[in-house]
Design an enzyme around this catalytic site. Sequence first.
Site: not given
Length: 376
Positions: A294-295
Amino acid sequence: MEAPQKKFVATQVLLPIAYGSEETEVVTLVDVFRGGGALVKVASVENDIQIECSSGVKFVADTFISDCESQIFDLVVLPGGMPGLERLQDCKVLRKITEAHAKEGRLYGSSSEASAVVLEKWGLLKGCQVDGMVTTSQGLGLTLDFSLSIAEQLFGKKILNEELSSLMVPRGWNKCEVAKEEYNVDDWSLQNIPQVLVPIANRSDEMEIVVVVDVLRRAKANVVVASVEDSLEIVAARGTKIVADRLFKDAILSNYDFIHLPGGWYGAQKLGSTEQLIDLLREHAESNKAYGVVCAAAVMLDTKGLLKGKKATTHPHYSNKLSDQSSVNVRVVIDGKLITSFGTGSTMEYALSIVEKLFGMERANEVAEAMAFSYP
Protein backbone atom coordinates in the site's frame (compact mmCIF):
# COMPACT_ATOMS: atom_id res chain seq x y z
CA MET A 1 7.53 46.06 20.66
CA GLU A 2 6.57 42.71 19.25
CA ALA A 3 2.98 41.62 19.77
CA PRO A 4 2.64 38.61 22.06
CA GLN A 5 2.12 35.40 20.16
CA LYS A 6 -1.19 33.66 20.57
CA LYS A 7 -0.76 30.35 22.33
CA PHE A 8 -1.94 27.43 20.21
CA VAL A 9 -4.16 24.98 22.07
CA ALA A 10 -4.48 21.65 20.27
CA THR A 11 -7.78 19.83 20.02
CA GLN A 12 -8.03 17.18 22.75
CA VAL A 13 -9.65 13.84 21.87
CA LEU A 14 -10.44 10.91 24.17
CA LEU A 15 -10.65 7.46 22.57
CA PRO A 16 -11.38 4.73 25.14
CA ILE A 17 -10.63 1.09 24.24
CA ALA A 18 -11.32 -2.28 25.84
CA TYR A 19 -10.72 -5.96 25.26
CA GLY A 20 -12.59 -6.74 22.06
CA SER A 21 -12.79 -3.21 20.67
CA GLU A 22 -12.78 -3.08 16.86
CA GLU A 23 -9.19 -2.43 15.78
CA THR A 24 -10.00 -0.92 12.38
CA GLU A 25 -12.26 1.65 14.00
CA VAL A 26 -9.65 2.49 16.62
CA VAL A 27 -6.80 3.11 14.16
CA THR A 28 -8.99 4.99 11.69
CA LEU A 29 -10.15 7.40 14.36
CA VAL A 30 -6.60 7.87 15.65
CA ASP A 31 -5.15 8.32 12.15
CA VAL A 32 -7.68 10.94 11.03
CA PHE A 33 -7.73 13.03 14.21
CA ARG A 34 -3.95 13.01 14.69
CA GLY A 35 -3.62 13.79 10.99
CA GLY A 36 -5.69 16.92 11.63
CA GLY A 37 -3.42 17.96 14.49
CA ALA A 38 -5.43 16.75 17.48
CA LEU A 39 -3.88 15.30 20.61
CA VAL A 40 -5.55 11.90 20.87
CA LYS A 41 -5.45 9.94 24.12
CA VAL A 42 -6.10 6.25 23.63
CA ALA A 43 -7.27 5.20 27.09
CA SER A 44 -7.64 1.65 28.39
CA VAL A 45 -10.74 0.96 30.50
CA GLU A 46 -9.12 -2.32 31.59
CA ASN A 47 -6.57 -3.01 34.31
CA ASP A 48 -3.98 -3.63 31.59
CA ILE A 49 -2.41 -1.05 29.28
CA GLN A 50 -2.14 -3.63 26.47
CA ILE A 51 -5.44 -4.40 24.75
CA GLU A 52 -6.24 -7.27 22.39
CA CYS A 53 -8.96 -6.25 19.95
CA SER A 54 -11.71 -8.23 18.25
CA SER A 55 -9.55 -9.64 15.42
CA GLY A 56 -6.52 -10.23 17.60
CA VAL A 57 -4.57 -7.02 16.91
CA LYS A 58 -2.87 -5.84 20.10
CA PHE A 59 -2.50 -2.15 21.00
CA VAL A 60 -0.72 -0.46 23.88
CA ALA A 61 -2.91 2.40 25.12
CA ASP A 62 -1.44 5.80 25.94
CA THR A 63 -2.98 5.88 29.42
CA PHE A 64 -5.69 4.47 31.69
CA ILE A 65 -9.19 5.94 31.70
CA SER A 66 -8.81 6.77 35.42
CA ASP A 67 -6.05 9.21 34.51
CA CYS A 68 -8.46 11.13 32.24
CA GLU A 69 -11.22 11.82 34.78
CA SER A 70 -10.19 15.38 35.61
CA GLN A 71 -9.30 16.39 32.03
CA ILE A 72 -11.41 18.35 29.58
CA PHE A 73 -11.71 17.06 26.01
CA ASP A 74 -13.08 18.60 22.83
CA LEU A 75 -14.26 15.21 21.62
CA VAL A 76 -15.05 11.86 23.21
CA VAL A 77 -15.47 9.13 20.63
CA LEU A 78 -16.26 5.45 21.19
CA PRO A 79 -15.19 2.65 18.83
CA GLY A 80 -17.38 -0.39 18.21
CA GLY A 81 -16.57 -4.06 18.53
CA MET A 82 -17.82 -6.79 20.84
CA PRO A 83 -17.33 -7.54 23.68
CA GLY A 84 -15.44 -4.25 23.89
CA LEU A 85 -18.63 -2.19 23.85
CA GLU A 86 -20.06 -4.00 26.85
CA ARG A 87 -16.87 -3.31 28.74
CA LEU A 88 -17.00 0.38 27.76
CA GLN A 89 -20.61 0.54 28.87
CA ASP A 90 -19.75 -0.96 32.26
CA CYS A 91 -16.90 1.51 32.89
CA LYS A 92 -18.19 3.98 35.51
CA VAL A 93 -15.33 6.43 34.97
CA LEU A 94 -15.94 6.58 31.23
CA ARG A 95 -19.66 7.09 31.73
CA LYS A 96 -19.01 9.91 34.20
CA ILE A 97 -16.59 11.61 31.76
CA THR A 98 -18.96 11.26 28.81
CA GLU A 99 -22.06 12.43 30.66
CA ALA A 100 -20.25 15.52 31.97
CA HIS A 101 -18.84 16.12 28.50
CA ALA A 102 -22.33 15.97 26.94
CA LYS A 103 -23.82 18.21 29.64
CA GLU A 104 -21.25 20.89 28.78
CA GLY A 105 -22.28 20.74 25.10
CA ARG A 106 -19.03 19.27 23.83
CA LEU A 107 -18.75 17.03 20.78
CA TYR A 108 -19.07 13.29 21.21
CA GLY A 109 -19.69 10.36 18.90
CA SER A 110 -19.74 6.62 18.41
CA SER A 111 -18.90 4.25 15.62
CA SER A 112 -21.11 1.31 14.55
CA GLU A 113 -22.84 -0.55 17.43
CA ALA A 114 -21.46 1.79 20.09
CA SER A 115 -24.46 4.05 19.49
CA ALA A 116 -27.06 1.51 20.62
CA VAL A 117 -24.97 -0.45 23.11
CA VAL A 118 -23.42 2.47 24.98
CA LEU A 119 -24.73 5.96 24.17
CA GLU A 120 -28.39 4.94 23.92
CA LYS A 121 -28.24 3.09 27.24
CA TRP A 122 -26.56 6.08 28.84
CA GLY A 123 -29.35 8.32 27.52
CA LEU A 124 -26.95 10.31 25.34
CA LEU A 125 -28.31 9.47 21.88
CA LYS A 126 -31.11 11.20 20.03
CA GLY A 127 -31.17 8.75 17.13
CA CYS A 128 -29.75 10.90 14.35
CA GLN A 129 -26.55 10.34 12.41
CA VAL A 130 -25.42 13.92 13.02
CA ASP A 131 -27.47 15.71 15.66
CA GLY A 132 -26.02 18.83 17.27
CA MET A 133 -22.98 17.68 19.21
CA VAL A 134 -23.58 13.96 18.55
CA THR A 135 -22.19 12.11 15.52
CA THR A 136 -22.77 8.40 14.95
CA SER A 137 -21.94 5.84 12.28
CA GLN A 138 -23.80 2.78 10.97
CA GLY A 139 -20.89 0.37 10.67
CA LEU A 140 -17.21 -0.44 10.49
CA GLY A 141 -17.02 0.10 6.74
CA LEU A 142 -18.09 3.72 7.19
CA THR A 143 -15.53 4.57 9.88
CA LEU A 144 -13.34 6.66 7.57
CA ASP A 145 -16.35 8.71 6.41
CA PHE A 146 -17.49 9.01 10.03
CA SER A 147 -14.04 10.17 11.16
CA LEU A 148 -13.78 12.74 8.38
CA SER A 149 -17.27 14.02 9.21
CA ILE A 150 -16.23 14.68 12.80
CA ALA A 151 -12.90 16.11 11.59
CA GLU A 152 -14.80 18.73 9.61
CA GLN A 153 -16.58 19.80 12.81
CA LEU A 154 -13.31 19.84 14.76
CA PHE A 155 -10.94 21.45 12.26
CA GLY A 156 -13.14 23.07 9.58
CA LYS A 157 -13.60 22.46 5.87
CA LYS A 158 -10.27 23.95 4.85
CA ILE A 159 -8.18 21.43 6.78
CA LEU A 160 -10.55 18.64 5.74
CA ASN A 161 -10.34 19.43 2.03
CA GLU A 162 -6.76 20.68 1.69
CA GLU A 163 -4.97 18.41 4.14
CA LEU A 164 -6.91 15.42 5.44
CA SER A 165 -8.66 14.34 2.24
CA SER A 166 -5.50 14.64 0.15
CA LEU A 167 -3.64 12.65 2.80
CA MET A 168 -6.26 9.95 3.39
CA VAL A 169 -7.54 9.75 -0.25
CA PRO A 170 -11.03 8.45 0.65
CA ARG A 171 -13.45 7.26 -2.01
CA GLY A 172 -14.61 10.15 -4.17
CA TRP A 173 -11.61 12.32 -3.30
CA ASN A 174 -10.66 12.65 -6.97
CA LYS A 175 -13.34 12.12 -9.61
CA CYS A 176 -10.85 10.98 -12.25
CA GLU A 177 -9.72 7.99 -10.20
CA VAL A 178 -10.38 4.47 -11.45
CA ALA A 179 -11.51 2.03 -8.75
CA LYS A 180 -9.61 -1.09 -9.83
CA GLU A 181 -7.71 -2.52 -12.78
CA GLU A 182 -6.28 -6.00 -13.31
CA TYR A 183 -3.62 -7.12 -15.77
CA ASN A 184 -2.20 -10.56 -16.57
CA VAL A 185 -4.99 -12.28 -14.67
CA ASP A 186 -3.70 -15.15 -12.54
CA ASP A 187 -5.36 -17.63 -10.20
CA TRP A 188 -4.55 -17.00 -6.52
CA SER A 189 -6.85 -19.67 -5.06
CA LEU A 190 -5.38 -22.24 -2.68
CA GLN A 191 -6.32 -25.68 -1.40
CA ASN A 192 -5.29 -24.78 2.13
CA ILE A 193 -6.03 -21.88 4.50
CA PRO A 194 -3.95 -18.94 3.21
CA GLN A 195 -0.90 -18.15 5.33
CA VAL A 196 -0.27 -14.39 5.35
CA LEU A 197 2.76 -12.46 6.60
CA VAL A 198 2.49 -8.77 7.53
CA PRO A 199 5.94 -7.30 8.37
CA ILE A 200 5.78 -4.03 10.30
CA ALA A 201 8.28 -1.42 11.48
CA ASN A 202 8.38 1.76 13.50
CA ARG A 203 6.49 4.45 11.53
CA SER A 204 4.62 1.98 9.33
CA ASP A 205 1.13 3.31 8.64
CA GLU A 206 -1.23 1.92 11.28
CA MET A 207 -4.35 1.80 9.12
CA GLU A 208 -2.44 0.03 6.37
CA ILE A 209 -1.40 -2.60 8.90
CA VAL A 210 -4.58 -3.05 10.87
CA VAL A 211 -7.28 -2.84 8.19
CA VAL A 212 -5.58 -5.59 6.15
CA VAL A 213 -5.05 -7.82 9.18
CA ASP A 214 -8.65 -7.32 10.33
CA VAL A 215 -10.19 -8.02 6.92
CA LEU A 216 -8.05 -11.08 6.18
CA ARG A 217 -8.69 -12.59 9.60
CA ARG A 218 -12.43 -12.04 9.10
CA ALA A 219 -12.05 -14.00 5.85
CA LYS A 220 -10.40 -16.80 7.89
CA ALA A 221 -6.84 -16.41 6.63
CA ASN A 222 -4.05 -17.17 9.09
CA VAL A 223 -2.27 -13.83 9.51
CA VAL A 224 1.06 -13.31 11.28
CA VAL A 225 2.10 -9.75 12.14
CA ALA A 226 5.91 -9.67 12.40
CA SER A 227 8.09 -6.85 13.73
CA VAL A 228 11.36 -6.18 11.88
CA GLU A 229 12.47 -4.15 14.90
CA ASP A 230 14.25 -5.53 17.98
CA SER A 231 11.02 -5.70 19.97
CA LEU A 232 7.46 -6.85 19.33
CA GLU A 233 6.07 -3.38 20.04
CA ILE A 234 6.35 -0.78 17.30
CA VAL A 235 5.22 2.85 17.20
CA ALA A 236 3.36 3.45 13.96
CA ALA A 237 3.25 6.60 11.82
CA ARG A 238 0.54 8.35 13.88
CA GLY A 239 1.90 7.17 17.22
CA THR A 240 -0.28 4.07 17.63
CA LYS A 241 1.56 1.41 19.61
CA ILE A 242 1.05 -1.99 18.00
CA VAL A 243 2.31 -5.30 19.39
CA ALA A 244 3.32 -7.83 16.73
CA ASP A 245 2.64 -11.55 17.02
CA ARG A 246 6.29 -12.46 16.42
CA LEU A 247 9.66 -11.00 15.61
CA PHE A 248 10.37 -11.16 11.89
CA LYS A 249 13.47 -13.30 12.38
CA ASP A 250 11.25 -15.98 13.95
CA ALA A 251 8.29 -15.53 11.62
CA ILE A 252 10.29 -16.26 8.47
CA LEU A 253 10.91 -19.82 9.64
CA SER A 254 7.39 -20.54 8.30
CA ASN A 255 6.08 -20.49 4.71
CA TYR A 256 3.57 -17.93 3.46
CA ASP A 257 1.17 -17.68 0.54
CA PHE A 258 0.86 -13.90 0.63
CA ILE A 259 3.01 -11.06 2.00
CA HIS A 260 1.53 -7.63 2.69
CA LEU A 261 3.67 -4.54 3.23
CA PRO A 262 2.10 -1.41 4.76
CA GLY A 263 3.15 2.07 3.70
CA GLY A 264 4.23 5.02 5.75
CA TRP A 265 7.30 6.53 4.08
CA TYR A 266 9.80 5.94 6.88
CA GLY A 267 8.33 2.59 7.85
CA ALA A 268 8.57 1.43 4.22
CA GLN A 269 12.22 2.47 4.11
CA LYS A 270 12.89 0.39 7.22
CA LEU A 271 11.16 -2.61 5.65
CA GLY A 272 13.23 -2.07 2.51
CA SER A 273 16.45 -2.11 4.53
CA THR A 274 15.57 -5.50 6.03
CA GLU A 275 17.56 -7.77 3.72
CA GLN A 276 15.83 -11.00 4.74
CA LEU A 277 12.47 -9.46 3.87
CA ILE A 278 13.63 -8.29 0.44
CA ASP A 279 15.13 -11.73 -0.22
CA LEU A 280 11.83 -13.32 0.79
CA LEU A 281 9.89 -11.01 -1.55
CA ARG A 282 12.25 -11.87 -4.41
CA GLU A 283 11.65 -15.57 -3.73
CA HIS A 284 7.90 -14.93 -3.81
CA ALA A 285 8.15 -13.09 -7.13
CA GLU A 286 10.37 -15.80 -8.66
CA SER A 287 8.05 -18.57 -7.39
CA ASN A 288 4.94 -16.74 -8.64
CA LYS A 289 3.58 -16.30 -5.11
CA ALA A 290 1.35 -13.36 -4.28
CA TYR A 291 2.45 -10.19 -2.50
CA GLY A 292 1.12 -6.68 -2.14
CA VAL A 293 1.83 -3.19 -0.88
CA VAL A 294 0.00 0.00 0.00
CA CYS A 295 1.02 3.59 -0.66
CA ALA A 296 4.73 4.45 -0.21
CA ALA A 297 5.76 0.79 0.04
CA ALA A 298 5.30 0.56 -3.75
CA VAL A 299 8.08 3.09 -4.26
CA MET A 300 10.35 1.05 -2.02
CA LEU A 301 9.60 -2.11 -4.03
CA ASP A 302 10.32 -0.23 -7.26
CA THR A 303 13.78 0.77 -6.01
CA LYS A 304 14.45 -2.90 -5.24
CA GLY A 305 13.45 -4.01 -8.74
CA LEU A 306 10.35 -5.81 -7.47
CA LEU A 307 7.95 -3.87 -9.71
CA LYS A 308 9.89 -4.48 -12.92
CA GLY A 309 7.48 -5.12 -15.79
CA LYS A 310 4.48 -4.64 -13.46
CA LYS A 311 1.68 -2.11 -13.37
CA ALA A 312 1.37 -0.48 -9.96
CA THR A 313 -0.14 2.46 -8.10
CA THR A 314 0.84 4.53 -5.08
CA HIS A 315 -0.16 7.67 -3.21
CA PRO A 316 -0.33 10.82 -5.39
CA HIS A 317 2.44 12.38 -3.25
CA TYR A 318 4.81 9.65 -4.44
CA SER A 319 3.48 8.74 -7.88
CA ASN A 320 6.24 10.60 -9.74
CA LYS A 321 8.75 8.28 -8.10
CA LEU A 322 7.41 5.15 -9.82
CA SER A 323 9.20 3.95 -12.95
CA ASP A 324 5.90 3.13 -14.67
CA GLN A 325 3.26 5.78 -13.97
CA SER A 326 0.60 4.48 -16.34
CA SER A 327 -1.70 3.25 -13.53
CA VAL A 328 -1.07 5.76 -10.75
CA ASN A 329 -4.60 7.18 -10.94
CA VAL A 330 -6.08 3.75 -10.08
CA ARG A 331 -7.03 2.99 -6.47
CA VAL A 332 -6.19 -0.72 -6.62
CA VAL A 333 -4.03 -2.37 -9.29
CA ILE A 334 -3.55 -6.13 -9.69
CA ASP A 335 -0.89 -7.42 -12.07
CA GLY A 336 -0.51 -11.18 -11.95
CA LYS A 337 0.36 -12.04 -8.33
CA LEU A 338 1.14 -8.43 -7.35
CA ILE A 339 -1.44 -6.06 -5.86
CA THR A 340 -0.83 -2.40 -5.02
CA SER A 341 -3.04 0.25 -3.48
CA PHE A 342 -3.38 4.03 -3.86
CA GLY A 343 -3.20 4.98 -0.18
CA THR A 344 -4.67 4.74 3.30
CA GLY A 345 -8.20 5.52 2.13
CA SER A 346 -8.16 2.64 -0.37
CA THR A 347 -6.81 0.04 2.06
CA MET A 348 -10.23 -1.51 2.65
CA GLU A 349 -10.75 -1.94 -1.10
CA TYR A 350 -7.25 -3.42 -1.38
CA ALA A 351 -7.85 -5.87 1.49
CA LEU A 352 -11.18 -7.04 0.07
CA SER A 353 -9.57 -7.45 -3.35
CA ILE A 354 -7.05 -9.80 -1.73
CA VAL A 355 -9.92 -11.75 -0.16
CA GLU A 356 -11.58 -11.97 -3.57
CA LYS A 357 -8.40 -13.30 -5.21
CA LEU A 358 -7.65 -15.82 -2.44
CA PHE A 359 -11.17 -16.97 -1.55
CA GLY A 360 -13.50 -15.77 -4.32
CA MET A 361 -16.07 -13.01 -4.72
CA GLU A 362 -18.67 -14.66 -2.50
CA ARG A 363 -16.34 -14.56 0.53
CA ALA A 364 -15.31 -10.97 -0.25
CA ASN A 365 -18.94 -9.90 -0.38
CA GLU A 366 -19.70 -11.70 2.90
CA VAL A 367 -16.86 -9.92 4.68
CA ALA A 368 -17.78 -6.55 3.14
CA GLU A 369 -21.45 -6.93 4.07
CA ALA A 370 -20.56 -7.77 7.68
CA MET A 371 -18.58 -4.51 7.82
CA ALA A 372 -21.28 -2.44 6.06
CA PHE A 373 -18.79 -1.65 3.31
CA SER A 374 -19.84 -1.33 -0.33
CA TYR A 375 -17.70 -3.71 -2.42
CA PRO A 376 -16.72 -3.80 -5.20
